[in-house]
Structures are given as structure tokens and as C-alpha cells.
Design an enzyme around this catalytic site. Structure first.
Site, PDB file in Angstrom:
ATOM      1  N   TYR A 121       0.844  -1.206   0.000  1.00  0.00           N
ATOM      2  CA  TYR A 121       0.000   0.000   0.000  1.00  0.00           C
ATOM      3  C   TYR A 121       0.873   1.248   0.000  1.00  0.00           C
ATOM      4  O   TYR A 121       0.606   2.214  -0.699  1.00  0.00           O
ATOM      5  CB  TYR A 121      -0.902  -0.007   1.241  1.00  0.00           C
ATOM      6  CG  TYR A 121      -1.948   1.092   1.219  1.00  0.00           C
ATOM      7  CD1 TYR A 121      -3.233   0.834   0.752  1.00  0.00           C
ATOM      8  CD2 TYR A 121      -1.643   2.380   1.664  1.00  0.00           C
ATOM      9  CE1 TYR A 121      -4.186   1.832   0.712  1.00  0.00           C
ATOM     10  CE2 TYR A 121      -2.592   3.382   1.619  1.00  0.00           C
ATOM     11  CZ  TYR A 121      -3.862   3.117   1.147  1.00  0.00           C
ATOM     12  OH  TYR A 121      -4.801   4.099   1.116  1.00  0.00           O
ATOM     13  N   LYS A 178      -1.742   5.714 -23.954  1.00  0.00           N
ATOM     14  CA  LYS A 178      -1.427   6.069 -25.348  1.00  0.00           C
ATOM     15  C   LYS A 178       0.000   5.612 -25.671  1.00  0.00           C
ATOM     16  O   LYS A 178       0.240   4.433 -25.749  1.00  0.00           O
ATOM     17  CB  LYS A 178      -1.598   7.579 -25.550  1.00  0.00           C
ATOM     18  CG  LYS A 178      -2.835   8.179 -24.881  1.00  0.00           C
ATOM     19  CD  LYS A 178      -4.146   7.715 -25.490  1.00  0.00           C
ATOM     20  CE  LYS A 178      -5.366   8.097 -24.672  1.00  0.00           C
ATOM     21  NZ  LYS A 178      -5.576   9.498 -24.380  1.00  0.00           N
ATOM     22  N   HIS A 191     -21.911  12.625 -26.302  1.00  0.00           N
ATOM     23  CA  HIS A 191     -21.536  11.758 -27.416  1.00  0.00           C
ATOM     24  C   HIS A 191     -21.223  10.342 -26.962  1.00  0.00           C
ATOM     25  O   HIS A 191     -21.383   9.398 -27.719  1.00  0.00           O
ATOM     26  CB  HIS A 191     -20.484  12.430 -28.308  1.00  0.00           C
ATOM     27  CG  HIS A 191     -19.067  11.994 -28.174  1.00  0.00           C
ATOM     28  ND1 HIS A 191     -18.414  11.329 -29.185  1.00  0.00           N
ATOM     29  CD2 HIS A 191     -18.171  12.153 -27.194  1.00  0.00           C
ATOM     30  CE1 HIS A 191     -17.170  11.104 -28.811  1.00  0.00           C
ATOM     31  NE2 HIS A 191     -16.991  11.589 -27.627  1.00  0.00           N
ATOM     32  N   ALA A 221       0.258  12.840 -23.634  1.00  0.00           N
ATOM     33  CA  ALA A 221      -0.106  11.445 -23.937  1.00  0.00           C
ATOM     34  C   ALA A 221       0.647  10.872 -25.143  1.00  0.00           C
ATOM     35  O   ALA A 221       1.009   9.707 -25.151  1.00  0.00           O
ATOM     36  CB  ALA A 221      -1.615  11.354 -24.170  1.00  0.00           C
ATOM     37  N   PHE A 238      -7.849  18.712 -25.010  1.00  0.00           N
ATOM     38  CA  PHE A 238      -8.582  17.452 -25.170  1.00  0.00           C
ATOM     39  C   PHE A 238      -9.898  17.604 -24.405  1.00  0.00           C
ATOM     40  O   PHE A 238      -9.998  18.427 -23.500  1.00  0.00           O
ATOM     41  CB  PHE A 238      -7.718  16.327 -24.596  1.00  0.00           C
ATOM     42  CG  PHE A 238      -8.326  14.971 -24.768  1.00  0.00           C
ATOM     43  CD1 PHE A 238      -8.469  14.429 -26.031  1.00  0.00           C
ATOM     44  CD2 PHE A 238      -8.746  14.231 -23.682  1.00  0.00           C
ATOM     45  CE1 PHE A 238      -9.026  13.171 -26.208  1.00  0.00           C
ATOM     46  CE2 PHE A 238      -9.304  12.967 -23.846  1.00  0.00           C
ATOM     47  CZ  PHE A 238      -9.438  12.440 -25.110  1.00  0.00           C
ATOM     48  N   ASP A 239     -10.926  16.810 -24.751  1.00  0.00           N
ATOM     49  CA  ASP A 239     -12.243  17.063 -24.147  1.00  0.00           C
ATOM     50  C   ASP A 239     -12.295  16.874 -22.623  1.00  0.00           C
ATOM     51  O   ASP A 239     -12.912  17.674 -21.923  1.00  0.00           O
ATOM     52  CB  ASP A 239     -13.371  16.279 -24.859  1.00  0.00           C
ATOM     53  CG  ASP A 239     -13.095  14.790 -24.982  1.00  0.00           C
ATOM     54  OD1 ASP A 239     -12.114  14.322 -24.389  1.00  0.00           O
ATOM     55  OD2 ASP A 239     -13.877  14.106 -25.661  1.00  0.00           O
ATOM     56  N   ASP A 284       0.239  18.388 -21.963  1.00  0.00           N
ATOM     57  CA  ASP A 284      -0.639  17.227 -21.942  1.00  0.00           C
ATOM     58  C   ASP A 284       0.043  16.264 -22.902  1.00  0.00           C
ATOM     59  O   ASP A 284      -0.035  16.420 -24.120  1.00  0.00           O
ATOM     60  CB  ASP A 284      -2.045  17.609 -22.413  1.00  0.00           C
ATOM     61  CG  ASP A 284      -2.973  16.399 -22.469  1.00  0.00           C
ATOM     62  OD1 ASP A 284      -2.496  15.259 -22.257  1.00  0.00           O
ATOM     63  OD2 ASP A 284      -4.175  16.578 -22.743  1.00  0.00           O
TER      64      ASP A 284
HETATM   65  C1  LIG Z   1      -6.602  10.282 -23.729  1.00  0.00           C
HETATM   66  C2  LIG Z   1      -6.192  11.645 -23.482  1.00  0.00           C
HETATM   67  C3  LIG Z   1      -6.423  12.252 -22.248  1.00  0.00           C
HETATM   68  C4  LIG Z   1      -7.182  11.576 -21.126  1.00  0.00           C
HETATM   69  O1  LIG Z   1      -6.564  10.412 -20.720  1.00  0.00           O
HETATM   70  P1  LIG Z   1      -7.389   9.144 -20.192  1.00  0.00           P
HETATM   71  O2  LIG Z   1      -6.305   8.167 -19.841  1.00  0.00           O
HETATM   72  O3  LIG Z   1      -8.261   8.676 -21.304  1.00  0.00           O
HETATM   73  O4  LIG Z   1      -8.174   9.557 -19.011  1.00  0.00           O
HETATM   74  C5  LIG Z   1      -5.974  13.543 -22.096  1.00  0.00           C
HETATM   75  N1  LIG Z   1      -5.357  14.209 -23.066  1.00  0.00           N
HETATM   76  C6  LIG Z   1      -5.115  13.649 -24.269  1.00  0.00           C
HETATM   77  C7  LIG Z   1      -4.420  14.421 -25.333  1.00  0.00           C
HETATM   78  C8  LIG Z   1      -5.535  12.353 -24.529  1.00  0.00           C
HETATM   79  O5  LIG Z   1      -5.340  11.810 -25.729  1.00  0.00           O
END
Ligand SMILES: *Cc1c(COP(=O)(O)O)cnc(C)c1O
Length: 458
Positions: A72, A258, A450, A217, A124-125, A215
Site C-alpha cells: 500500500y 497512449k 456523445h 499522452a 482534449f475534451d 498534456d
Molecule cells: C486520452 C487523453 C487524455 C485523457 O486520458 P485518459 O487516460 O483517457 O483519461 C488527455 N489528453 C489527451 C491528449 C488524450 O489523448
């Protein structure tokens, strides 16, 4: 090094898939209320819904899972993951979370307050939602070409420095907790950001004393485009380019689903000790203790391995080649796509594909449903259904500038023959595009419609 003519790996484990009959597919999409998120995976032949968490892990990633430390507190896997973050990204502190949006919750929930503005190239959304939920507002400062699907630009994900500086002057530094750059720019089509642009953003934000976060990913796919397209990076390794990229920011949020090719996971990484300690209570509240943050020990161990593996040149070159291969096949059928092809997906320009459908009839989602019925292929509509918003002043629907069908390619999962089948299916839909009808909503939730909406044919 000789260029390899085929995949730099061989397949050790397989998972059967099957194509349902046409009549069954038509029934399934109807039962799914014309929303591909409601389809069962077993009814999908080739699944290009997302590249998120859908990658095939390597034997070394799976082996790492077996040696996870499930303590933990103080798990050895956390310390190995931290070491990987230090080696690969160059940041001192690691905050693990269960996925990317959880990292956003911890960072944004701490740093953004009511009335704040957060400038982006494009958010990103989920990132955008976190900012709004905290009373802030994300603002896009992308290049104008980012909104022109047919216009080619090597770094279409770049921040427009003038737009950014105008915004900072207009709203004032006090209302901007940080600037965030999405690499690659997912919402804009997986488009890369150049190193030169990042340096410029860094210089400007430093001048104003505003922190800069990435961000990140798809940071390695971004590095690959820098390697291929930017002067001075031809002879640098992806590992070197990736380290340099992160050196221009104060920290990052990261979805490990990703580029790291994990099935789950995310994190924040940063250098500032004070901010690190400020973020921890929210981490413990929403995710878990500081050394596991919502992940099992085996996931932490796997991520440590994943970070080293994701910068492998031969794998990344082959991946981007496959995305470009699908893009070329689709274009060769006369279908318009977002150009140039980005890192993780081919985006079909649905406004050009279905010009007879107004955005109020959700053309991108109508095409996604049609493609499934035609070929068992699942892509996803990114257009009016996903991104329309009510204008706060006039109360009218504001439609997004782009109406796209995204075909995202999971990493190391499908072969070029699968890509051929995808392009053939889309080509057949294109032949009879004039018959395709739009959709209307029969149910929508107040937020994130969506994912959850139910539709029927107009
Ligand atoms: C997928 C993604 C996120 C969110 O990540 P999750 O692991 O799906 O929660 C944030 N920013 C970008 C650019 C992404 O492609």
C-alpha cells in the site's frame, strides 16, 4: 541502420475476431441506437474506436507485471516508475493516477479557480471539462491552419504565439494559472508541435511568470515528427528529443494508455517541490496513497518498463508508417482526410464526404454508424454530437468547426491487411454516400452526450 521492410516484432499471442453478417451488423447498430459506444466489442470486426488502452503489450511489459510490488505504501514499483520518469522525461516528482483524466483532476482541481483562463493549442475534451467544472475556461490559441483540414503544415499542432500573447495581455497574468500544450494535438487531428514552437512558448510564459504544462499522452509520436520534419533533429534519438521536449515545461499530465502502450494508467510529473506537495492531498482523496495513486503495483511496474520502451525508434517508425499507409489508401479512393496524417489516427473530413447533411443531423456519427454496418469497422464521430455547445449569451447551438470521423489505430494490434479492409469498407460507403441519411437525438444526458446519447435515423 538499414530500414526494416516489415514490423520490428513478431506475434506471440493472438485474440480471435470475427465479421458478423451484414443483416446482423445492421441490427446491432440499430440496437446500439446508432451510437458506436453502445456496440459490444465482440460484434466489432476491426476496432478503431480509440488507440487508448488498446495497445498490445510486449513480453517485457507482461513480465514486469509479474514483479509488481503490491504494498500500500512505499511500493518498490513506485520507486522504479519514478526512476523511469526521471530518466525518460527528466522530472523529479511523480504522482501516479489511474488514467490521464485523473491526473487532470488532481492538477486542475488544485490550480484552477473560478474565473480563470487556461490557454492551450487545443484542449482534449476531458481536460476542457475539468477546467469548466472548476469554474475556469479553456481558450484555444492554435494556428489558423489547424482548422483547415486540407491545408498541409508540418507542425499544425503549434501554438499561435501572437494569439497567446494577446490573450495574456487581455485577461492578465493573475487569471492564468498555467498554459498547457497538448502534444500531439489530439483534438486537431494528432498534429505535432515543433521544438522551436515549444521553446517560444516557454520563453513567453517565463517572461510573464506563467507555469507551462504539457498534456503529453503522445509525446513520443510528437518526437518522431520533430525527428523527421524539424531541422537539427535528424540525427537525434527519440529519447534525446523527448527529454528536450519536457525540459521546456514545468510538468505534465500523462495518459499512459497512449504512447506507453499500457492498458491503464496515468500520472503527473513535475519538478517543483512546493507544487508537488500541494497536489498530494487531492491525490489521496480521489485516487489513492501517494505511492500508488489508483493503480495496482503491477501497473506501476509495467509503466516503469513502458516508459523506456515507448521511445524505441524502430517501433515508432513502423507505427507512424501504418497510420500513413491507411491515410494513403483512403485518399486513393477520392476521400478527403485531415492533412497531413497525424500520429495516431486518420481523420476523415465528413463535411466533404456528406455535404448534403447539415451539422444538426450529426454527419460524423451517421458515417460512423454506416461504416460499421458496411464493414464491421468501428471508428468514432468527432463533430456536432461531441462538441456542440449552447452559447451562454444567446442560448443558441454553436457547432464545432470540424466534422470528422476518427479512425484511431491501436499500437501493434492490427496488420496492414486490416487497414486494407478498413479502406475498402469506407470506399464502399463513399460509393453510395448520397443515400446516407442523418441522425437525430432521442435521448441525451446533460453532459458528455456523445458517449451516452441515443439516436435514430432522420
Ligand atoms: C486520452 C487523453 C487524455 C485523457 O486520458 P485518459 O487516460 O483517457 O483519461 C488527455 N489528453 C489527451 C491528449 C488524450 O489523448
Amino acid at each position: 541502420m538499414d530500414e526494416e521492410p516489415a514490423e520490428p516484432y513478431r506475434i506471440k499471442v493472438i485474440e480471435p475476431i470475427r465479421l458478423l453478417d451484414r443483416e446482423e451488423r445492421k441490427n446491432r447498430i440499430k440496437e446500439a441506437h446508432y451510437n458506436v459506444f453502445n456496440l459490444k466489442s465482440e460484434d466489432v470486426y476491426i476496432d478503431l474506436l480509440t488507440d487508448s488502452g488498446t495497445s498490445a503489450m510486449s513480453d517485457t511489459q507482461w513480465a514486469a507485471m509479474m514483479s509488481g510490488d503490491e504494498a500500500y505504501a512505499g511500493s518498490g514499483s513506485f520507486y522504479r516508475f519514478t526512476k523511469a520518469v526521471q530518466d525518460v522525461l527528466g522530472y523529479r516528482y511523480l504522482i501516479p493516477t489511474h488514467q490521464g483524466r485523473a491526473a487532470e483532476n488532481v492538477l486542475i482541481g488544485n490550480l484552477v479557480k473560478k474565473g480563470d483562463i487556461v490557454p492551450f493549442n487545443m484542449p482534449f475534451d476531458t481536460t476542457s471539462n475539468h477546467i469548466r467544472v472548476n469554474g475556469g475556461q479553456p481558450v484555444e490559441c492554435a494556428l489558423d491552419v489547424a482548422y483547415e483540414p486540407q491545408q498541409v503544415h508540418p507542425f499544425k499542432g503549434n501554438v499561435d504565439i501572437d494569439k497567446l500573447e494577446d490573450l495574456v495581455k487581455k485577461v492578465g497574468v493573475g487569471r492564468i494559472p498555467f498554459v498547457m500544450v497538448t502534444i500531439t494535438n489530439n483534438t486537431g487531428g494528432g498534429q505535432p508541435v515543433s521544438m522551436e514552437n515549444l521553446r517560444e512558448v516557454r520563453m513567453m510564459t517565463s517572461r510573464y511568470g506563467i507555469p507551462l504544462y504539457l498534456d503529453a499522452a503522445r509525446c513520443v509520436e510528437n518526437s518522431y515528427f520533430v525527428h523527421r520534419r524539424e531541422n537539427g533533429y535528424e540525427n537525434k534519438t527519440l529519447a534525446e528529443i523527448t527529454l528536450e521536449t519536457f525540459s521546456y515545461a514545468d510538468g505534465c499530465t500523462f495518459s499512459a494508455k497512449k504512447d506507453p502502450m499500457a492498458n491503464i494508467g496515468g500520472f503527473i510529473a513535475l519538478n517543483d517541490e512546493k507544487t508537488y506537495h500541494e497536489l498530494l492531498p487531492r491525490l489521496v482523496t480521489y485516487e489513492g496513497f501517494t505511492t500508488y495513486g489508483g493503480l495496482a503495483g503491477r501497473d506501476l511496474e509495467c509503466l516503469a518498463q513502458s516508459l523506456y520502451e515507448m521511445t524505441d525508434e524502430r517501433y515508432v517508425a513502423n507505427r507512424i508508417r501504418q497510420v500513413e499507409y491507411l491515410g494513403k489508401l483512403i485518399e486513393s479512393r477520392g476521400i478527403k482526410i485531415v492533412k497531413p496524417v497525424g500520429g495516431h489516427a486518420v481523420f476523415v473530413d465528413v463535411a466533404a464526404f456528406l455535404p448534403h447533411l447539415p451539422q444538426s443531423q450529426f454527419p460524423a456519427d451517421a458515417l460512423a454508424a454506416e461504416l460499421y454496418a458496411e464493414s464491421g469497422v468501428r471508428g468514432v464521430g468527432l463533430g456536432a454530437l461531441a462538441f456542440s455547445r449552447l452559447d451562454e449569451e444567446t442560448g443558441e447551438q454553436v457547432f464545432p468547426k470540424l466534422e470528422l470521423l476518427r479512425l484511431a489505430i491501436p499500437r501493434r494490434v492490427y496488420t496492414d491487411r486490416h487497414m486494407d479492409a478498413v479502406a475498402d469498407g469506407l470506399g464502399r460507403v463513399y460509393e453510395r454516400r448520397k443515400e446516407i441519411r442523418g441522425l437525430k437525438i432521442v435521448y441525451e444526458p446533460p453532459l458528455l452526450r456523445h458517449f451516452l446519447a441515443r439516436l435514430e435515423r432522420v
